[in-house]
Every structure is written in structure tokens, then in C-alpha cells.
Scaffold this motif. Structure first.
Motif, short mmCIF file in Angstrom:
data_model
loop_
_atom_site.label_atom_id
_atom_site.label_comp_id
_atom_site.label_asym_id
_atom_site.label_seq_id
_atom_site.Cartn_x
_atom_site.Cartn_y
_atom_site.Cartn_z
N TYR A 38 -5.10 -3.04 4.84
CA TYR A 38 -3.77 -2.58 4.67
C TYR A 38 -3.81 -1.33 3.68
CZ TYR A 38 -1.60 -6.26 7.14
OH TYR A 38 -1.36 -7.22 8.05
N ARG A 39 -5.30 -0.98 3.03
CA ARG A 39 -5.41 0.24 2.36
C ARG A 39 -4.52 0.25 1.04
NH1 ARG A 39 -6.48 3.85 7.46
NH2 ARG A 39 -8.76 3.22 7.65
N LEU A 40 -4.44 -0.72 0.50
CA LEU A 40 -3.22 -0.89 -0.58
C LEU A 40 -4.04 -0.10 -1.78
CD1 LEU A 40 -2.04 -4.69 -0.57
CD2 LEU A 40 -1.16 -2.68 0.47
N THR A 41 -2.92 0.69 -2.47
CA THR A 41 -3.26 1.35 -3.58
C THR A 41 -2.52 1.14 -4.84
OG1 THR A 41 -1.68 3.19 -3.14
CG2 THR A 41 -3.96 3.41 -2.43
N THR A 42 -1.46 0.15 -4.71
CA THR A 42 -0.39 -0.25 -5.74
C THR A 42 0.11 -1.56 -5.19
OG1 THR A 42 1.32 0.50 -7.26
CG2 THR A 42 1.42 1.01 -4.86
N VAL A 43 0.53 -2.24 -6.37
CA VAL A 43 1.52 -3.35 -6.23
C VAL A 43 2.71 -3.09 -7.15
CG1 VAL A 43 -0.52 -5.11 -5.55
CG2 VAL A 43 0.11 -4.78 -8.20
#
Length: 105
Positions: free
Chosen positions: A52-57
Motif C-alpha cells: 500500500y506504499r505507506l509512509t505514515t501512520v
């Protein structure tokens, strides 16, 4: 009504993630079976972080018919989430009716 899938990506150390998850739980309780909620701890599912190409939470991904239709990369309150989910459902139903009318002509 189409089934929406809301994926709540979080981390145990993240305070905004806990707030986001509480809002997601509240909305899920109100919408019932109209939305499927999945919770993903990013520390345990690096494969999904990459996919999902996450960069932050926290990050919320909303899918409909197997496709990502919305992505939120900052916390949202329960009312905002519920409004968003309802609008996505309404848009999908309207497009479906428009298609059926066009096909019948």
C-alpha cells in the motif's frame, strides 16, 4: 449497498493511531455490515506496508470492489469517516443506477 472495506493501519506506539482506531470502531458500530473493518499493525505486516506504499501512520485506506477509492494519511474523527463512507456508498449506487438506465434504453 456495496460493501466497503476500511483498512486501519496503525502502530502500537502511536497515540494518534489509538485515537484513529477509536473513531474507526465507533463508525463500524454505527454502520454495521455496510463496512468491513480490517486493522493492520504495521510492525507485523511489512508486506502490506509495502503493497500500500505507506509512509505514515495512522493511515486509512478505503476500498470498494477491490480498488482503493480513498486514502487518509492523518487522523479523522468518527463523523468525518462516517460521512465519507456514506458518500462513497451513495456515489457508487448512483453510478450503478445510471448505468442500468443507460443499458435499458
Amino acid at each position: 449497498m456495496p460493501r466497503l472495506v476500511l483498512i486501519d493501519f496503525y502502530s502500537a506506539w502511536c497515540e494518534p493511531c489509538r485515537e484513529q482506531t477509536a473513531a474507526v470502531d465507533e463508525v463500524a458500530g454505527r454502520l454495521g455490515e455496510a463496512v468491513e473493518v480490517r486493522k493492520v499493525d504495521v510492525a507485523e505486516r511489512r508486506d502490506l506496508v509495502s503493497a500500500y506504499r505507506l509512509t505514515t501512520v495512522p493511515t486509512i485506506v478505503i476500498e470498494m470492489d477491490g480498488k482503493v477509492v480513498k486514502r487518509l494519511e492523518r487522523p479523522a474523527d468518527a463523523e468525518t469517516l462516517e460521512s465519507l463512507l456514506n458518500s462513497l456508498t451513495d456515489d457508487h449506487e448512483t453510478r450503478g443506477r445510471d448505468y442500468e438506465q443507460t443499458s435499458a434504453d
